[in-house]
Design a protein around this motif. Sequence first.
Motif, PDB file in Angstrom:
ATOM      1  N   THR A   9       0.770  -1.364  -0.011  1.00 31.63           N
ATOM      2  CA  THR A   9      -0.161   0.026  -0.007  1.00 31.63           C
ATOM      3  C   THR A   9       0.896   1.132   0.046  1.00 31.63           C
ATOM      4  O   THR A   9       0.570   2.404  -0.688  1.00 31.63           O
ATOM      5  N   SER A  11       3.810   1.543  -0.983  1.00 36.39           N
ATOM      6  CA  SER A  11       4.817   1.486  -2.332  1.00 36.39           C
ATOM      7  C   SER A  11       3.527   2.025  -3.369  1.00 36.39           C
ATOM      8  O   SER A  11       3.891   2.874  -4.131  1.00 36.39           O
ATOM      9  N   THR A  12       2.504   1.653  -3.441  1.00 38.36           N
ATOM     10  CA  THR A  12       1.443   2.182  -4.243  1.00 38.36           C
ATOM     11  C   THR A  12       1.265   3.427  -4.145  1.00 38.36           C
ATOM     12  O   THR A  12       0.933   4.408  -5.140  1.00 38.36           O
ATOM     13  N   ARG A  13       1.058   4.014  -3.006  1.00 38.61           N
ATOM     14  CA  ARG A  13       0.816   5.399  -2.897  1.00 38.61           C
ATOM     15  C   ARG A  13       2.078   6.380  -3.359  1.00 38.61           C
ATOM     16  O   ARG A  13       1.902   7.646  -3.880  1.00 38.61           O
ATOM     17  N   GLU A  15       4.045   5.463  -5.535  1.00 46.88           N
ATOM     18  CA  GLU A  15       4.255   5.325  -7.036  1.00 46.88           C
ATOM     19  C   GLU A  15       3.084   6.438  -7.725  1.00 46.88           C
ATOM     20  O   GLU A  15       3.377   6.785  -8.493  1.00 46.88           O
ATOM     21  N   LEU A  16       1.963   6.472  -7.093  1.00 49.21           N
ATOM     22  CA  LEU A  16       0.912   7.482  -7.585  1.00 49.21           C
ATOM     23  C   LEU A  16       1.185   8.605  -7.389  1.00 49.21           C
ATOM     24  O   LEU A  16       0.885   9.597  -8.349  1.00 49.21           O
ATOM     25  N   ARG A  20       1.440  11.263 -10.598  1.00 49.34           N
ATOM     26  CA  ARG A  20       0.908  12.597 -10.558  1.00 49.34           C
ATOM     27  C   ARG A  20       1.563  13.812 -10.626  1.00 49.34           C
ATOM     28  O   ARG A  20       1.289  14.793 -11.416  1.00 49.34           O
ATOM     29  N   GLY A 123       3.593  -2.595  -6.003  1.00 52.92           N
ATOM     30  CA  GLY A 123       3.171  -1.041  -5.703  1.00 52.92           C
ATOM     31  C   GLY A 123       2.988  -0.458  -7.013  1.00 52.92           C
ATOM     32  O   GLY A 123       2.130   0.210  -7.258  1.00 52.92           O
ATOM     33  N   SER A 124       4.157  -0.619  -7.624  1.00 53.64           N
ATOM     34  CA  SER A 124       4.274   0.131  -9.131  1.00 53.64           C
ATOM     35  C   SER A 124       3.046  -0.280  -9.772  1.00 53.64           C
ATOM     36  O   SER A 124       2.590   0.541 -10.611  1.00 53.64           O
ATOM     37  N   ALA A 127      -0.368   0.780  -9.091  1.00 54.88           N
ATOM     38  CA  ALA A 127      -0.338   2.478  -9.175  1.00 54.88           C
ATOM     39  C   ALA A 127      -0.545   2.433 -10.884  1.00 54.88           C
ATOM     40  O   ALA A 127      -1.554   3.196 -10.940  1.00 54.88           O
ATOM     41  N   VAL A 130      -4.192   1.529 -11.722  1.00 56.24           N
ATOM     42  CA  VAL A 130      -4.996   2.602 -10.959  1.00 56.24           C
ATOM     43  C   VAL A 130      -5.004   3.710 -12.095  1.00 56.24           C
ATOM     44  O   VAL A 130      -6.235   4.247 -12.560  1.00 56.24           O
ATOM     45  N   ALA A 131      -3.777   3.963 -12.689  1.00 56.12           N
ATOM     46  CA  ALA A 131      -3.727   4.916 -13.795  1.00 56.12           C
ATOM     47  C   ALA A 131      -4.663   4.605 -15.000  1.00 56.12           C
ATOM     48  O   ALA A 131      -5.043   5.479 -15.708  1.00 56.12           O
TER      49      ALA A 131
END
Length: 288
Positions: A9, A11-13, A15-16, A20, A123-124, A127, A130-131
């Motif tokens: 989580t 790592s995902t945040r 990368e997001l 951005r 995580g990458s 992300a 999600v993109a």
Amino acid sequence: MTTVIDSTTRSTRAELLRLRKWPAVWVTLTVWVALALVFGYLFPYLSYRTGDLSFAGDGDTRTQLLVEMLPAALPTVLVQGLPMFGGALALVLGAIVAGNGYGWGTWKTVFTQGPSRPVAVGGSLVALTVAVVGILALTLVLFTGVSLLVAGVESQTVTWPSVGSLLESFAGGFLVLEMWVLLGYALGTVARGPALAVGLGLVWALVIENLLRGVGALLGPVEAVTEVLPGTAGGSLVGALIDVSANPNETPGILDVLSGGQALVTVTAYCVGLVVLVLVLVRRRDVA
């Protein structure tokens, strides 16, 4: 287990946040939106207004051209550009996200000081997924607004597509974009840099696959190989979504080589296989 989830989580945040604030991502998104609007609505509308049916399909009239720009046609317009420039831009996005991590030394720092390699890369990938969902959702919102504008300007009754057809189109479009973005990510991981990955990916997607399909029409063994290529699978999935066999569509990249079920399985297999490939490569290779 909880520790792994928490690390993924975070790592995902992270990368997001990087996505951005990264201008290259916004440039890629802007190009996609511009191309989608130009080919999905601007050129067809200009053809409709001028009477030049260059952007109409075989046998289409001005009336049919207008119908294809109204809200009822959203499921078709949403996905018809994905096999060609949509997939190419998704591939570029995946390649630069993975490849620049090596060029900038980011992955080296993360792999030596951060969480485990699978967690960091996982995580990458989350992300990036999600993109992809966000890009497709933004496209749908923009297309909805433009189609309503066309309906208002041309005094047409607004008829909405069924929720089922719209969800089916969105899910199919997501799988196609996800396959291409993962292919770009895998190339960026293999090449350890964005430039070579982007170059090889675009040459493959825009040139080599088309050449192989042309040769495959003459040689049986080559044709068998082309049926499992990513471009064939993605184009056939979109072709099944818009029923291209019943309504011929001249948009480049849209095919009916595979049935809808075969295309769905092939695209899904590519998505899973590419994730596994990336995780294996990152886990086994040296960080340098």
